[in-house]
Motif scaffolding. Structure first.
Motif, PDB file in Angstrom:
ATOM      1  N   ALA A  51      37.204  24.522 -34.400  1.00 36.56           N
ATOM      2  CA  ALA A  51      38.355  23.678 -34.059  1.00 36.56           C
ATOM      3  C   ALA A  51      38.684  23.779 -32.569  1.00 36.56           C
ATOM      4  N   GLY A  52      37.645  24.018 -31.755  1.00 36.92           N
ATOM      5  CA  GLY A  52      37.855  24.158 -30.325  1.00 36.92           C
ATOM      6  C   GLY A  52      37.593  22.876 -29.563  1.00 36.92           C
ATOM      7  N   ALA A  53      37.539  22.975 -28.229  1.00 34.68           N
ATOM      8  CA  ALA A  53      37.380  21.794 -27.383  1.00 34.68           C
ATOM      9  C   ALA A  53      35.988  21.183 -27.466  1.00 34.68           C
ATOM     10  N   VAL A  54      34.974  21.989 -27.813  1.00 32.98           N
ATOM     11  CA  VAL A  54      33.595  21.507 -27.886  1.00 32.98           C
ATOM     12  C   VAL A  54      33.093  21.449 -29.331  1.00 32.98           C
ATOM     13  N   SER A  55      33.837  22.038 -30.252  1.00 34.36           N
ATOM     14  CA  SER A  55      33.366  22.251 -31.623  1.00 34.36           C
ATOM     15  C   SER A  55      32.842  20.990 -32.301  1.00 34.36           C
ATOM     16  N   ASP A  56      33.535  19.852 -32.121  1.00 32.95           N
ATOM     17  CA  ASP A  56      33.146  18.626 -32.798  1.00 32.95           C
ATOM     18  C   ASP A  56      32.172  17.770 -31.992  1.00 32.95           C
ATOM     19  N   LEU A  57      32.013  18.058 -30.723  1.00 32.51           N
ATOM     20  CA  LEU A  57      31.212  17.192 -29.859  1.00 32.51           C
ATOM     21  C   LEU A  57      29.720  17.319 -30.147  1.00 32.51           C
ATOM     22  N   PHE A  58      29.250  18.563 -30.300  1.00 36.11           N
ATOM     23  CA  PHE A  58      27.827  18.732 -30.607  1.00 36.11           C
ATOM     24  C   PHE A  58      27.472  18.189 -31.988  1.00 36.11           C
ATOM     25  N   PRO A  59      28.221  18.492 -33.051  1.00 39.58           N
ATOM     26  CA  PRO A  59      27.903  17.891 -34.355  1.00 39.58           C
ATOM     27  C   PRO A  59      27.933  16.359 -34.331  1.00 39.58           C
ATOM     28  N   ALA A  60      28.879  15.773 -33.570  1.00 34.05           N
ATOM     29  CA  ALA A  60      28.953  14.316 -33.493  1.00 34.05           C
ATOM     30  C   ALA A  60      27.659  13.724 -32.959  1.00 34.05           C
ATOM     31  N   ALA A  61      27.037  14.390 -31.975  1.00 31.77           N
ATOM     32  CA  ALA A  61      25.773  13.916 -31.416  1.00 31.77           C
ATOM     33  C   ALA A  61      24.589  14.307 -32.294  1.00 31.77           C
ATOM     34  N   ASN A  62      24.603  15.522 -32.826  1.00 32.24           N
ATOM     35  CA  ASN A  62      23.478  16.015 -33.611  1.00 32.24           C
ATOM     36  C   ASN A  62      23.378  15.326 -34.976  1.00 32.24           C
ATOM     37  N   ASN A  63      24.475  14.757 -35.456  1.00 32.32           N
ATOM     38  CA  ASN A  63      24.426  14.000 -36.710  1.00 32.32           C
ATOM     39  C   ASN A  63      23.731  12.657 -36.537  1.00 32.32           C
ATOM     40  N   LEU A  64      23.741  12.119 -35.325  1.00 35.87           N
ATOM     41  CA  LEU A  64      23.222  10.766 -35.099  1.00 35.87           C
ATOM     42  C   LEU A  64      21.754  10.607 -35.496  1.00 35.87           C
ATOM     43  N   PRO A  65      20.833  11.484 -35.058  1.00 36.56           N
ATOM     44  CA  PRO A  65      19.438  11.281 -35.465  1.00 36.56           C
ATOM     45  C   PRO A  65      19.240  11.344 -36.972  1.00 36.56           C
ATOM     46  N   THR A  66      20.000  12.196 -37.650  1.00 35.36           N
ATOM     47  CA  THR A  66      19.881  12.276 -39.103  1.00 35.36           C
ATOM     48  C   THR A  66      20.328  10.977 -39.748  1.00 35.36           C
ATOM     49  N   TYR A  67      21.496  10.500 -39.362  1.00 38.71           N
ATOM     50  CA  TYR A  67      22.011   9.259 -39.938  1.00 38.71           C
ATOM     51  C   TYR A  67      21.098   8.074 -39.626  1.00 38.71           C
ATOM     52  N   ILE A  68      20.673   7.971 -38.379  1.00 38.17           N
ATOM     53  CA  ILE A  68      19.859   6.828 -37.972  1.00 38.17           C
ATOM     54  C   ILE A  68      18.507   6.858 -38.668  1.00 38.17           C
ATOM     55  N   PHE A  69      17.892   8.036 -38.760  1.00 39.61           N
ATOM     56  CA  PHE A  69      16.615   8.121 -39.464  1.00 39.61           C
ATOM     57  C   PHE A  69      16.763   7.694 -40.921  1.00 39.61           C
ATOM     58  N   LEU A  70      17.799   8.213 -41.585  1.00 40.76           N
ATOM     59  CA  LEU A  70      18.010   7.847 -42.986  1.00 40.76           C
ATOM     60  C   LEU A  70      18.291   6.356 -43.133  1.00 40.76           C
ATOM     61  N   MET A  71      18.986   5.782 -42.166  1.00 42.48           N
ATOM     62  CA  MET A  71      19.317   4.365 -42.233  1.00 42.48           C
ATOM     63  C   MET A  71      18.084   3.479 -42.141  1.00 42.48           C
ATOM     64  N   VAL A  72      17.193   3.794 -41.218  1.00 40.63           N
ATOM     65  CA  VAL A  72      16.097   2.873 -40.941  1.00 40.63           C
ATOM     66  C   VAL A  72      14.761   3.289 -41.552  1.00 40.63           C
ATOM     67  N   ALA A  73      14.633   4.542 -41.974  1.00 42.39           N
ATOM     68  CA  ALA A  73      13.323   4.974 -42.469  1.00 42.39           C
ATOM     69  C   ALA A  73      13.380   5.960 -43.618  1.00 42.39           C
TER      70      ALA A  73
END
Length: 560
Positions: A51-73
């Motif tokens: 719950a810190g200043a950076v805590s959500d920023l890395f997961p927000a970016a690191n989730n993108l390849p997973t979501y995008i891969f699942l979406m398109v392939a």
């Protein structure tokens, strides 16, 4: 190269003992991987907090390849291609020509797709989060490092499905172990060299390229290695695979039609996850206006809760469903509806033994589980525990819906899952947008509740469509078994709640909340005792599915 012996065609229904062994090997690999994954998440929480200043920023970016891969392939690789590869494996060349052309096309498409998406990192980071200023700039940097994972997710998936279709189930489930080991190593280096969140308090202003290299670079390297290690068992199949171009007249036309429908389905389904992330980061942005000693749940808490609550599904349900999927596909190819129904009923009842206990354990042990992934910060642990509790009830429904949908994909029916996903996505979007209307402190808890409601609705909708397709499949028997499983689970949960009271879980300064180590101690004591109570109740209630669930594990121990 000519193989020394011709393996059994993958399209044949494997014997029961082979299925049991395969399930056990896969479950063991997944279990080890998930345990290491939990260690990785705990270290990540230690490194950047929850719950810190950076805590959500890395997961927000690191989730993108997973979501995008699942979406398109992802749906194409994991569902549509398996029946095609199984059918090709029955040909004289064991599918060498078809798989070679399929893999060549997949690598080309994945590479082009990954390059284009990575170049769009600034646009995606801005579109899919609610953060701004320095937080958005750091999220964009993370996205540049993480989005290349899309290519290696695809490579891992296509090689894994070729291995599965040829009866080699273990490597696909064990490769993530290597990924987690690499990530853990980089996180330990981060904590040692740059400090933990609890003592350092990382912010976008104090972030350096070294922070990014150790955090985002280490994560992406783990995904790369996870894919590359599968090349070794692939070569051992002796399929004679090589780059082959020219895709006319080899049967990829039908695959392409099925794939296009599945892509639409996955776009809709995973688009919902992105909406959930967008809503969750409303709370992330709101943290910037809060005092330092005030904590509210954000994206990281939701991700941690989701990771914990899918454990029963990932360790047991996914492993069993992956093995049984081949049996379902083979039964369909032979027009054997009765075998399809029997496999479905057995799988649903057997999976329930694990997932119902998983839900009971999550409800009772939410406090120590939350604290384990808190980085030692008590307030973060409490937020994690709240989210885990709200998600726990949906765990059995998640696995049940997954298994129900395997029947459609085994029958090469991509239209029905699309219809189901449309209904569920409309429901999910409505629930997510409703959550966004609450005050920031309640947004993520309401999202967690919407996940549980969505899983329950999913089972009902999938059941209705499945009955229309294959008729009755023994749903009454499945329901009866799950009712008795629930009774056993509630008794085990009540016992666990008593243990948690003893360890001070319901007091702010109780033993559970003292540290990550104390939370682990409580889990090690309470977890096995709860399992013992649950198994005892299953025997009292004469639930024979316990034997079906334990058979793969017991057979392996007996051989040893």
């Amino acid at each position: 190269m000519v193989p020394s012996r011709r393996p059994t065609p993958a399209g044949n229904v494997p014997p029961t003992d082979t299925t049991a062994r395969s399930s056990a090997i896969m479950a063991a690999g997944t279990l080890v991987s998930r345990i290491l994954g939990l260690v990785r998440v705990a270290l990540l929480a230690t490194a950047i907090g929850t719950a810190g200043a950076v805590s959500d920023l890395f997961p927000a970016a690191n989730n993108l390849p997973t979501y995008i891969f699942l979406m398109v392939a992802g749906g194409v690789f994991n569902a549509v291609l398996v029946p095609q590869i199984i059918r090709a494996s029955q040909q004289e060349d064991r599918g060498s020509d078809f798989v070679s052309r399929l893999m060549t096309l997949s690598v080309i498409v994945l590479f082009i797709l990954t390059v284009l998406i990575t170049l769009a990192a600034p646009f995606l980071a801005d579109l899919l989060t609610n953060v701004s200023g320095d937080a958005l700039a750091l999220t964009t940097v993370f996205a540049y490092w993480c989005l290349p994972q899309i290519f290696f997710y695809g490579l891992y998936s296509i090689i894994g499905q070729v291995l599965n279709a040829n009866g080699s189930f273990g490597p696909y489930m064990w490769a993530p172990v290597v990924n987690n080991i690499v990530s853990i190593g980089f996180l330990i280096a981060f904590i040692v060299m740059l400090g933990a969140e609890r003592t350092t308090g990382h912010t976008p202003d104090t972030w350096t390229p070294t922070h990014t290299l150790l955090l985002a670079g280490g994560t992406t390297l783990g995904i790369v290695i996870q894919a590359v290690v599968l090349i070794v068992p692939l070569r051992r199949l002796h399929l004679g695979l090589r780059p082959r171009f020219g895709w006319r007249g080899v049967g990829l036309g039908k695959t392409g039609r099925l794939a296009s429908i599945t892509i639409v389905t996955m776009l809709i389904g995973n688009g919902l996850y992105m909406i959930n992330q967008w809503v969750a980061t409303i709370a992330t942005e709101a943290r910037t206006d809060l005092p330092d000693d005030v904590y509210i749940a954000g994206l990281t808490n939701l991700d941690i809760g989701s990771l914990v609550y899918v454990l029963p599904h990932s360790v047991i349900a996914l492993s069993l469903a992956t093995v049984m999927f081949n049996r379902l596909a083979a039964a369909h190819s032979q027009g054997d509806v009765e075998t399809t129904k029997e496999t479905l009923s057995l799988g649903m009842r057997t999976i329930g033994v694990a997932t119902v206990f998983g839900a009971a354990a999550l409800l009772a042990l939410a406090a120590p589980l939350g604290m384990v992934f808190s980085g030692g910060i008590r307030a973060g642990g409490a937020l994690n525990a709240l989210i885990i509790t709200l998600l726990a009830v949906g765990a059995p429904f998640l696995s049940a819906n997954f298994f129900l949908n395997r029947v459609f994909y085994a029958a090469e029916d991509a239209i029905t899952p699309l219809k189901i996903q449309l209904i569920l996505s409309v429901t999910g979007v409505a629930l997510a947008l409703t959550a966004s209307l609450f005050e920031p402190a309640l947004i993520v808890p309401m999202l967690a509740l919407s996940f549980t409601l969505g899983n329950i609705v999913a089972v009902v909708v999938s059941h209705v469509f499945l009955v229309r397709k294959i008729g009755g499949y023994g749903a009454g028997h499945i329901y009866d078994v799950h009712v008795r499983l629930t009774v056993a689970g509630l008794i085990a949960a009540a016992f666990g709640a008593g243990l948690l009271w003893f360890f001070g879980a319901y007091q702010p300064d109780g033993f559970v909340w003292q540290s990550v180590g104390s939370a682990v101690v409580v889990l090690l004591v309470a977890g096995p005792l709860m399992a013992g109570v649950y198994i005892g109740m299953l025997k009292v209630l004469r639930i024979t599915e316990l034997s079906d669930f334990l058979a793969p594990l017991l057979s392996r121990f007996a051989r040893r």
